[in-house]
Each structure stands twice: as C-alpha cells, then as structure tokens.
Scaffold this motif. Sequence first.
Motif, mmCIF file in Angstrom:
data_model
loop_
_atom_site.group_PDB
_atom_site.id
_atom_site.type_symbol
_atom_site.label_atom_id
_atom_site.label_comp_id
_atom_site.label_asym_id
_atom_site.label_seq_id
_atom_site.Cartn_x
_atom_site.Cartn_y
_atom_site.Cartn_z
ATOM 1 N N ILE A 88 0.868 -1.173 0.000
ATOM 2 C CA ILE A 88 0.000 0.000 0.000
ATOM 3 C C ILE A 88 0.908 1.227 0.000
ATOM 4 C CG2 ILE A 88 -1.830 1.226 1.237
ATOM 5 C CD1 ILE A 88 -2.596 -1.543 0.129
ATOM 6 N N VAL A 89 0.553 2.227 -0.793
ATOM 7 C CA VAL A 89 1.397 3.419 -0.925
ATOM 8 C C VAL A 89 0.587 4.658 -0.535
ATOM 9 C CG1 VAL A 89 2.832 4.813 -2.467
ATOM 10 C CG2 VAL A 89 2.706 2.317 -2.777
ATOM 11 N N THR A 90 1.203 5.523 0.241
ATOM 12 C CA THR A 90 0.622 6.818 0.556
ATOM 13 C C THR A 90 1.679 7.892 0.370
ATOM 14 O OG1 THR A 90 -0.652 8.081 2.196
ATOM 15 C CG2 THR A 90 1.181 6.762 3.041
ATOM 16 N N SER A 111 -5.739 1.654 -6.771
ATOM 17 C CA SER A 111 -6.442 0.808 -5.800
ATOM 18 C C SER A 111 -5.547 0.476 -4.611
ATOM 19 C CB SER A 111 -6.914 -0.489 -6.461
ATOM 20 O OG SER A 111 -5.825 -1.346 -6.753
ATOM 21 N N ARG A 112 -4.248 0.765 -4.741
ATOM 22 C CA ARG A 112 -3.315 0.566 -3.614
ATOM 23 C C ARG A 112 -2.734 1.898 -3.126
ATOM 24 N NH1 ARG A 112 1.177 -1.681 -4.877
ATOM 25 N NH2 ARG A 112 0.993 -1.795 -7.152
ATOM 26 N N GLN A 151 -10.362 -2.022 3.580
ATOM 27 C CA GLN A 151 -9.434 -3.027 4.105
ATOM 28 C C GLN A 151 -7.993 -2.696 3.722
ATOM 29 O OE1 GLN A 151 -10.258 -7.002 2.763
ATOM 30 N NE2 GLN A 151 -8.801 -7.961 4.173
ATOM 31 N N ARG A 152 -7.784 -2.278 2.474
ATOM 32 C CA ARG A 152 -6.436 -1.916 2.048
ATOM 33 C C ARG A 152 -5.958 -0.639 2.732
ATOM 34 N NH1 ARG A 152 -5.706 -3.100 -4.477
ATOM 35 N NH2 ARG A 152 -4.888 -5.217 -4.198
ATOM 36 N N GLY A 153 -6.857 0.306 2.912
ATOM 37 C CA GLY A 153 -6.479 1.570 3.514
ATOM 38 C C GLY A 153 -6.259 1.516 5.005
ATOM 39 N N ASP A 157 -4.381 3.985 8.342
ATOM 40 C CA ASP A 157 -4.930 4.337 9.661
ATOM 41 C C ASP A 157 -3.964 3.926 10.758
ATOM 42 O OD1 ASP A 157 -7.128 5.053 8.193
ATOM 43 O OD2 ASP A 157 -8.503 3.616 9.095
ATOM 44 N N ASP A 158 -3.422 2.709 10.630
ATOM 45 C CA ASP A 158 -2.492 2.203 11.649
ATOM 46 C C ASP A 158 -1.236 3.064 11.733
ATOM 47 O OD1 ASP A 158 -4.249 0.151 12.192
ATOM 48 O OD2 ASP A 158 -3.222 -1.315 10.927
ATOM 49 N N LEU A 159 -0.736 3.498 10.570
ATOM 50 C CA LEU A 159 0.443 4.373 10.542
ATOM 51 C C LEU A 159 0.195 5.647 11.341
ATOM 52 C CD1 LEU A 159 3.198 5.401 9.203
ATOM 53 C CD2 LEU A 159 1.696 6.430 7.472
ATOM 54 N N ILE A 160 -0.933 6.297 11.068
ATOM 55 C CA ILE A 160 -1.245 7.570 11.721
ATOM 56 C C ILE A 160 -1.416 7.375 13.221
ATOM 57 C CG2 ILE A 160 -2.948 9.432 11.856
ATOM 58 C CD1 ILE A 160 -3.486 8.898 8.838
ATOM 59 N N LEU A 161 -2.130 6.335 13.614
ATOM 60 C CA LEU A 161 -2.349 6.089 15.041
ATOM 61 C C LEU A 161 -1.046 5.719 15.742
ATOM 62 C CD1 LEU A 161 -5.713 4.116 14.799
ATOM 63 C CD2 LEU A 161 -5.381 6.487 15.535
#
Length: 360
Positions: A88-90, A111-112, A151-153, A157-161
């Motif tokens: 997954i890329v942000t 989509s990723r 689900q992919r995103g 969320d986990d990164l930010i938290l």
Amino acid sequence: MVESRLTGPVRVVGVGLLGTSIGLGLKARGLDVILADASPTHLSIAVDYGAGRLAHEGDEPQLIVVCVPPDVTARVVAAELEAFPHAIVTDVASVKLAPLHELRASGADVSRYVGTHPLAGAERGGPLSGRADLFLGRPWVIAAHDGISYQRGSAIDDLILDLGGTIVEMTPEDHDRSVALVSHVPQVISSLMARRLIDAPGAAVNLAGQGIRDVTRIAASDPQLWVQILGANAGPVAGILNQFRVDLDRLIETLEAPEAVGASRRLAEELAGGNAGVARIPGKHGLDRRYSQLVVMVDDRPGELARLFTEVGNADVNLEDLRLEHSPGAQVGFAEIAVLPERLGHLTEWLIERGWRIAG
C-alpha cells in the motif's frame, strides 16, 4: 516499547523533516523501517540518526510512505506502486487532488494508493530536524477516493495512530480548499508582510515586538517548496486571495477617509470580525475555548522562567498556553501566560505576593 499496529516493514521514500520523523516514530515502536532518498547525504544522516536502515534486495514492504516535494510526488508514487506490487502506498504532500489526477492519467494502480497530509512541520527541514513526536496530537488528513477499499487503507490508519496523529477524513477537493485557507494563504500573507521589512528603516525594525514576529514567523519557510505547493493549489489559493483583496480595498477606503461618517464603526466591525475568527481556532486539546492572559515580567537570568512555572503550579493553576517576548535593550522578558478566566485573579494575587511583577 509500545507495540505497533503495523506488521511492517515500512518503506519511507524521502528523508527530510517528515520522512525522518516518520521513521523515528515507527522505529520507536519496534518496526523495521527502510529508508530511501535521492540524496546520499540525507540518507546517510537519517540512517545515522536512527530513523531506519538502507534498502536490501528482496525487501517486501507492507506500506510505503512517499515524502518528497509536491512536483515529483505523483511520479515517485507511481514508481513505488510499480516496484512493489503488493504494498500500500501513501504520500504526505500538502496538496492532494493534483497527484491523484496525475496518477490516474498515468494509469497507475490507485487501488493501492491513498494520499494523506499530516498538519505538522517546522520552518526548518532536513533529516536533522526530525523528531519522533512530531505528529503527536496533530491532525492527519486521509484524502480517500473510491478506488481503494477500506481493508487496504487500514494500514494507513495504523500508521497515523502509531505516530500519535488524529485521523481526519476528507475528499481531496475539500482538503485542498481547506489547506488553502488555513495554511497556504497565511504563508503568502506572512511572506508579503515580511517583505515590507527589507527596505524598512533600521529604527523601525528595532522596534519589532511579538506582533510582527507572530505575523512573519512562517515567512522563514523554504521558498522553493512553497513555489511547488502554491503552484499545485493555485486555484483555491487565488480564490481566497481575491476575497482578501476585497477586504483590503474596503479597509483602505475607510482609512483614507477616517473622519467620514461611519468610518469608526466600519473599522471596529473589521477588527471585531478578526476577534470572531480567532475564537474559532481550536485551542488546547482541540477545544474551542477562550482563555485569559497574564503578562509577567521575568528577569533574563538562568532559572527564572523555571521558577515562574513552579510558582504557577504551586498556585494550583494549569498553564494553558505560553508566549515569550524580550524587551529590546533590557535584561528582562515578558511571559504571557494563558489561564482559565476563573483562575486569573487568584494567580495574579499569588504571583504578586511572591514578588513577581505583573505588566499592565
């Protein structure tokens, strides 16, 4: 060590202030962090600083965070999506709509991908400015689109938290309009005000106090970065500046005829409008709350500020905010303390009884 919500590894591309801070924060949670940067020097500093390790052949990151300048964000995101087809890329660029449009136009697998933007930073960049706690309590926008599943995103969320940020969900369009108002236009106005100081007489500049410092603080930011940001979000920024120009024209017209009927009322309404706007800015813990200010004179010698803090604590008063200002040519400073209005009288009496000088 607090356990991470991510499984890792996490690949961070671009090790300036944000990239290095992300690496440091994730490493503090025990994650395997892979660093990459076009500058070998920056990369070496970030690795030595403890933000992560160099990439190895065969690395399979769970998540990739792209932290590069806005004008190359889409290109780097596309390259990472192609190089790591299971990740997954942000990205953390301060503009969200333009990169998404560019990625879709290039045929990248969005989509990723989902763009994000942490509302955190400093005037100085580079890996040496990185801090593991940079994002604590700061808003972090997720600019979701309909091409990626929840689900992919969830890894984002986990990164930010993990980094202590506060998740804010917005569309890319709403994000860009919002940051134009609260970030990009203030940068322009701050820079234009600071430019007035270039040719100002030395006598005038020597009178500079906290007001001009507050207004021009962000004018010290990197011009090259802001050229890219403003270019990528030009439409919303120009729209707000056009409204600002109307406000300025109205105010100038009033000031050019200060004795005219109604001029004082119009000036008062403009200034009161500023009060109303400031009151909407979230304060401590995100609360929209007004505080009372107390200005204390502090001798400019070691230990005095710490002694003041101790006195405030001994008075059983919570210090909500603090601003410091030095008096030009004098060995004294002014500490403007923000407290709850109902505690102001008690704290004032307490400090006076203990020898502190209250200004005003």
